[in-house]
Design a protein around this motif. Structure first.
Motif: not given
Length: 306
Positions: A111-112, A121-122, A207-211
């Motif tokens: 899990l990221p 992310t990957i 996965l990719v973050g809030k920003d």
């Protein structure tokens, strides 16, 4: 003599049952893209749920002897990229595929997390690609046709499955023998697809973050990544899904139509989110339709490993 034979048969059966439910590490030589886990980051698997995964694996489920048709599927449980529904969207699904002769592998994916990954992310995609690669590597051993290896995902697991099916040209694992990491078919269950306005915010942020940059959001909005080479797809969702808007499925289906990819979609008026095998609002069983779709695409016809 009969007693000895019976005892031997029972031992063999017990061994097979144990063996098929024994997790196989994805990376016995070391997990790529990893950092040492903090002392507080300890893998937990309990009550059908997994979290803080540090040792990704696949757990094989084999059909009864003589029933296997050579098709295999990687099962990606959901859980918002925060936890994994290992039974309802994992083992239960695998056993159902066994009934129709399909060998199933439940994927316990990382899990990221910035705590254990260089690039979170990957991380999940690496594990999905490695699972496909490993199944193809051992296809002959397991009686699998390497040209009939698919993937199914639920909710955030559906995002992972659709990422595997649209990002396979970007191989994010070591692949010295150039084994294809493209799934031959996809099955997406109430999937997270877009990271845009209709995203499941929790999955996107995890996965990719809030920003995340607009470019990163577009990259993992998988409706934007469909091409003519995207695998054939079967999609199921409920119209009244309040967790992942049904437009996620609709957008992916429309993108596949535009790209000329064969797709079938089953939309229930009711059922909400996370119903697993059984949508209790209807007598219809989506798995029966899924089996018919597999059969129509030649995936239940018995073949041998190539």
């Amino acid at each position: 003599m009969k007693k000895i034979f019976l005892a031997t048969a029972l031992i063999a059966l017990s061994f097979r049952m144990f063996a098929q439910e024994t997790p196989i590490p994805l990376y016995p030589a070391g997990v790529p893209n990893s950092k040492p886990a903090p002392a507080t980051y300890v893998e937990k698997i309990a009550n059908g749920s997994g979290s803080m995964v540090t040792d990704p694996s696949i757990t094989p489920y084999f059909p009864e002897k003589g029933k296997a048709n050579g098709t295999a599927i990687i099962v990606c449980p959901g859980g918002g990229y925060l936890h994994l529904s290992m039974i309802k969207e994992g083992a239960d699904i695998a056993k159902k595929f066994n009934e129709i002769g399909v060998t199933a592998f439940v994927l316990k994916y990382r899990l990221p997390s910035d705590q254990i990954m260089v690039d979170k992310t990957i991380g999940p995609l690496q594990d999905a690609q490695r699972a496909i690669q490993l199944v193809r590597q051992r296809a002959a051993e397991w009686g699998i046709d390497p040209a009939k290896v698919g993937i199914i995902g639920f909710s955030a697991g559906g995002h992972l499955a659709s990422t595997a099916g649209t990002h396979f040209d970007k191989v994010v694992i070591d692949n010295p023998n150039n084994i294809s990491v493209r799934p031959d078919f996809m099955m997406l269950m109430y999937p997270v697809i877009t990271f845009g306005d209709l995203a499941h915010k929790g999955s996107r942020d995890n996965l990719v973050g809030k920003d995340a940059t607009p470019a990163m959001i577009d990259l993992y909005s998988n409706e934007k990544q469909v091409t003519a080479n995207t695998p054939i797809t079967f999609i199921v969702q409920a119209e009244d899904d309040k967790t992942v808007p049904v437009q996620n499925s609709l957008m992916f289906y429309e993108a596949e139509l535009k790209a000329g990819v064969k797709a079938e979609m089953l939309i229930y008026p009711n059922g909400g989110h996370g119903f697993g095998l059984n949508n209790k609002t209807t007598k219809d069983q989506w798995f029966n339709s899924a089996a018919n779709w597999l059969d129509a695409n030649g995936l239940l016809m018995a073949t041998t490993a190539k």
